[in-house]
Design an enzyme around this catalytic site. Sequence first.
Site, PDB file in Angstrom:
ATOM      1  N   GLU A 168     -23.293  11.566  -3.723  1.00 22.76           N
ATOM      2  CA  GLU A 168     -24.715  11.713  -4.049  1.00 22.76           C
ATOM      3  C   GLU A 168     -24.769  11.906  -5.554  1.00 22.76           C
ATOM      4  O   GLU A 168     -24.397  12.969  -6.046  1.00 22.76           O
ATOM      5  CB  GLU A 168     -25.294  12.950  -3.360  1.00 22.76           C
ATOM      6  N   CYS A 213     -32.289  16.267  -7.918  1.00 27.75           N
ATOM      7  CA  CYS A 213     -31.798  14.884  -7.933  1.00 27.75           C
ATOM      8  C   CYS A 213     -32.866  13.931  -7.431  1.00 27.75           C
ATOM      9  O   CYS A 213     -32.857  12.750  -7.747  1.00 27.75           O
ATOM     10  CB  CYS A 213     -30.562  14.789  -7.060  1.00 27.75           C
TER      11      CYS A 213
HETATM   12  P1  NAP Z   1     -21.060  17.328 -12.496  1.00 26.66           P
HETATM   13  O1  NAP Z   1     -20.758  17.787 -13.864  1.00 26.66           O
HETATM   14  O2  NAP Z   1     -20.659  15.977 -12.103  1.00 26.66           O
HETATM   15  O3  NAP Z   1     -20.394  18.424 -11.544  1.00 26.66           O
HETATM   16  C1  NAP Z   1     -20.544  18.349 -10.137  1.00 26.66           C
HETATM   17  C2  NAP Z   1     -19.409  19.078  -9.466  1.00 26.66           C
HETATM   18  O4  NAP Z   1     -18.179  18.384  -9.705  1.00 26.66           O
HETATM   19  C3  NAP Z   1     -19.182  20.497  -9.973  1.00 26.66           C
HETATM   20  O5  NAP Z   1     -18.851  21.309  -8.881  1.00 26.66           O
HETATM   21  C4  NAP Z   1     -17.997  20.342 -10.915  1.00 26.66           C
HETATM   22  O6  NAP Z   1     -17.268  21.517 -11.072  1.00 26.66           O
HETATM   23  C5  NAP Z   1     -17.200  19.319 -10.150  1.00 26.66           C
HETATM   24  N1  NAP Z   1     -16.203  18.596 -10.941  1.00 26.66           N
HETATM   25  C6  NAP Z   1     -16.248  18.282 -12.251  1.00 26.66           C
HETATM   26  N2  NAP Z   1     -15.154  17.569 -12.589  1.00 26.66           N
HETATM   27  C7  NAP Z   1     -14.411  17.436 -11.461  1.00 26.66           C
HETATM   28  C8  NAP Z   1     -13.159  16.808 -11.161  1.00 26.66           C
HETATM   29  N3  NAP Z   1     -12.470  16.158 -12.087  1.00 26.66           N
HETATM   30  N4  NAP Z   1     -12.682  16.889  -9.901  1.00 26.66           N
HETATM   31  C9  NAP Z   1     -13.379  17.531  -8.952  1.00 26.66           C
HETATM   32  N5  NAP Z   1     -14.566  18.150  -9.178  1.00 26.66           N
HETATM   33  C10 NAP Z   1     -15.078  18.088 -10.409  1.00 26.66           C
HETATM   34  O7  NAP Z   1     -22.609  17.415 -12.167  1.00 26.66           O
HETATM   35  P2  NAP Z   1     -23.601  18.635 -12.429  1.00 26.66           P
HETATM   36  O8  NAP Z   1     -23.794  18.688 -13.909  1.00 26.66           O
HETATM   37  O9  NAP Z   1     -23.185  19.875 -11.713  1.00 26.66           O
HETATM   38  O10 NAP Z   1     -24.908  18.133 -11.681  1.00 26.66           O
HETATM   39  C11 NAP Z   1     -25.915  17.402 -12.305  1.00 26.66           C
HETATM   40  C12 NAP Z   1     -25.931  15.967 -11.850  1.00 26.66           C
HETATM   41  O11 NAP Z   1     -25.830  15.881 -10.438  1.00 26.66           O
HETATM   42  C13 NAP Z   1     -27.219  15.276 -12.202  1.00 26.66           C
HETATM   43  O12 NAP Z   1     -26.916  14.056 -12.806  1.00 26.66           O
HETATM   44  C14 NAP Z   1     -27.920  15.058 -10.890  1.00 26.66           C
HETATM   45  O13 NAP Z   1     -28.727  13.916 -10.830  1.00 26.66           O
HETATM   46  C15 NAP Z   1     -26.807  14.988  -9.911  1.00 26.66           C
HETATM   47  N6  NAP Z   1     -27.253  15.470  -8.624  1.00 26.66           N
HETATM   48  C16 NAP Z   1     -27.353  14.606  -7.576  1.00 26.66           C
HETATM   49  C17 NAP Z   1     -27.763  15.067  -6.331  1.00 26.66           C
HETATM   50  C18 NAP Z   1     -27.893  14.167  -5.129  1.00 26.66           C
HETATM   51  O14 NAP Z   1     -28.053  14.678  -4.032  1.00 26.66           O
HETATM   52  N7  NAP Z   1     -27.820  12.892  -5.288  1.00 26.66           N
HETATM   53  C19 NAP Z   1     -28.085  16.411  -6.169  1.00 26.66           C
HETATM   54  C20 NAP Z   1     -27.976  17.238  -7.252  1.00 26.66           C
HETATM   55  C21 NAP Z   1     -27.556  16.759  -8.467  1.00 26.66           C
HETATM   56  P3  NAP Z   1     -17.516  22.510 -12.319  1.00 26.66           P
HETATM   57  O15 NAP Z   1     -18.890  23.027 -12.177  1.00 26.66           O
HETATM   58  O16 NAP Z   1     -16.482  23.563 -12.126  1.00 26.66           O
HETATM   59  O17 NAP Z   1     -17.330  21.680 -13.541  1.00 26.66           O
END
Ligand code: NAP
Length: 521
Positions: free
Chosen positions: A255, A294
């Site tokens: 997602e 999102c």
């Molecule tokens: P993110 O930076 O991609 O982080 C998401 C998750 O991935 C966090 O738990 C992060 O951990 C983890 N992560 C980061 N690097 C990783 C790796 N190499 N291996 C495994 N896990 C890893 O996203 P975010 O900043 O939290 O969220 C914002 C984005 O999410 C926005 O672009 C939004 O549109 C999208 N979003 C989409 C949905 C949907 O349902 N489609 C819902 C909500 C948000 P850490 O926090 O420890 O870095």
Amino acid sequence: MNIENYVAGRWIAGTGAGQPLVDPTTGAELARASTGGIDFAAALAHAREVGGPALRRLTYGGRAQMLRRIADCLAERRADYVGIARANSGNTDTDAAIDVDGAIGTVGFFARAGQKLGDARLIADGGLIRMGKDEAFQALHVMAPVRGAAIHINAFNFPAWGLWEKAAVSLLAGVPVVAKPATVTCWLAQRMVRDVIEAGILPDGALSILCGGAGDLLDHVAEGDVIAFTGSADTAARIRGHRRVVERSVRVNVEADSLNACILGPDIRPDAPEFDLFVREVAREMTVKAGQKCTAIRRVLVPASVADAAAEAIAARLARTPVGDPRNPEVRMGPLVGRDQLAAARDGLAALAAETGTVFDGAGSALVDADPDCGAFLFPTLLRANDPAAARAVHEVEVFGPVSTLMAYRDADDAFALARRGRGSLVASVFTADPGFMADAAIELADMHGRILLIDASVGKASTGHGIVMPMCLHGGPGRAGGGEELGGLRGLAFYHQRSALQGPAARLEAIAAGAARIDA
Ligand code: NAP
């Protein structure tokens, strides 16, 4: 406060200084979280070898009862969760309700839906299929719970709902969960897990939580494990392309971000009831959770003839949104979840600047009970694309905050073409009183959108809204939205099951089918 991890059946504090969790209203540090020193391989092995078998000994109905107890446990402690959401996520009461009540409601929904699956341990997919002349030899498709661990990696914006919308389905399926909330807001997720573990509802190994970086977690995935990810497209690509994930064919559901569109129908004039419904929805979507959803509306498509009226009406609503400390009951919109997210949102605004003009940006407004130098505040900002068809960034750059771009379209075809420029979204909404346009929108948009909200005056009050994910409906979208599918009622169970074709004596297959549950009912 040190936020501990729960792995291999015990609470463990990570080593090192850890990552700070802050109050985004004041900038004050609240806690630290670290996964330093955590044995990720052992965490996954415990889930697979202890949690999985214990869950699978129960039937779907038994696991649904467990979900009921989880929902009740969480509901009793709701006030604690709202307090944490306010402190660590900058949530207003409405924002916190969407996250916390959304979580509790989703667990409750799957408790009820799962009850209908009864005493079964297997799901039958369709009926018997004849393969040749002899009716004695037939086939039946079944779905069996996978025997690995479900790794749930979540985004920062929904620490409560994000955890439970995935965990409820996984636990109902009989698949143990290793949850990894985003670190900056992991306190709420951890507290909920702690309460459920302390209540003794789940068997050992059924639910673990990692509060901090993912470390080398993915280096230890194995056949039968599944990964459900919510977050940015960049991280999704890294997870999908991870060598071990690819080698072991580990299923990944994504997602990711999307540029969801809201379309005002060509038939709607400013005096139509649908116009008001549309304006209210756009303003609400921009400001709820400070636009950090999102599913939020990022692109607002309006007929050119009413573009000025729409801009004025939305701006007037935004101007009536007090922004500041969510502890003040007058405040309708709080901060983003941190200064990093504020910087990212400002970068996004800069990327849109060349293609847009500003309709409203809160200029001249004051924050309520908050210091702009300490908090992570961004006023609601409505932009207007100069030339939507020629523009690129407005269809590609998601500003994860209270920001939307108004785009004037020429005719219905132009509106649908602009919506498709998002290259795949979680949701689109359409406000029209014209049944023909509504039907066309469904046909033109369905392949590129996981959900389409169709609104006329008759459902204005009943509508659950553009941005609210309902557990009985699909959540996910194609293309840049990640290509994933979550929820959708019992359809969501498919991700946690392996489909298998049984071929054998028809009578034996009939007996197996009779003892299996059905999710198409
Ligand atoms: P993110 O930076 O991609 O982080 C998401 C998750 O991935 C966090 O738990 C992060 O951990 C983890 N992560 C980061 N690097 C990783 C790796 N190499 N291996 C495994 N896990 C890893 O996203 P975010 O900043 O939290 O969220 C914002 C984005 O999410 C926005 O672009 C939004 O549109 C999208 N979003 C989409 C949905 C949907 O349902 N489609 C819902 C909500 C948000 P850490 O926090 O420890 O870095």
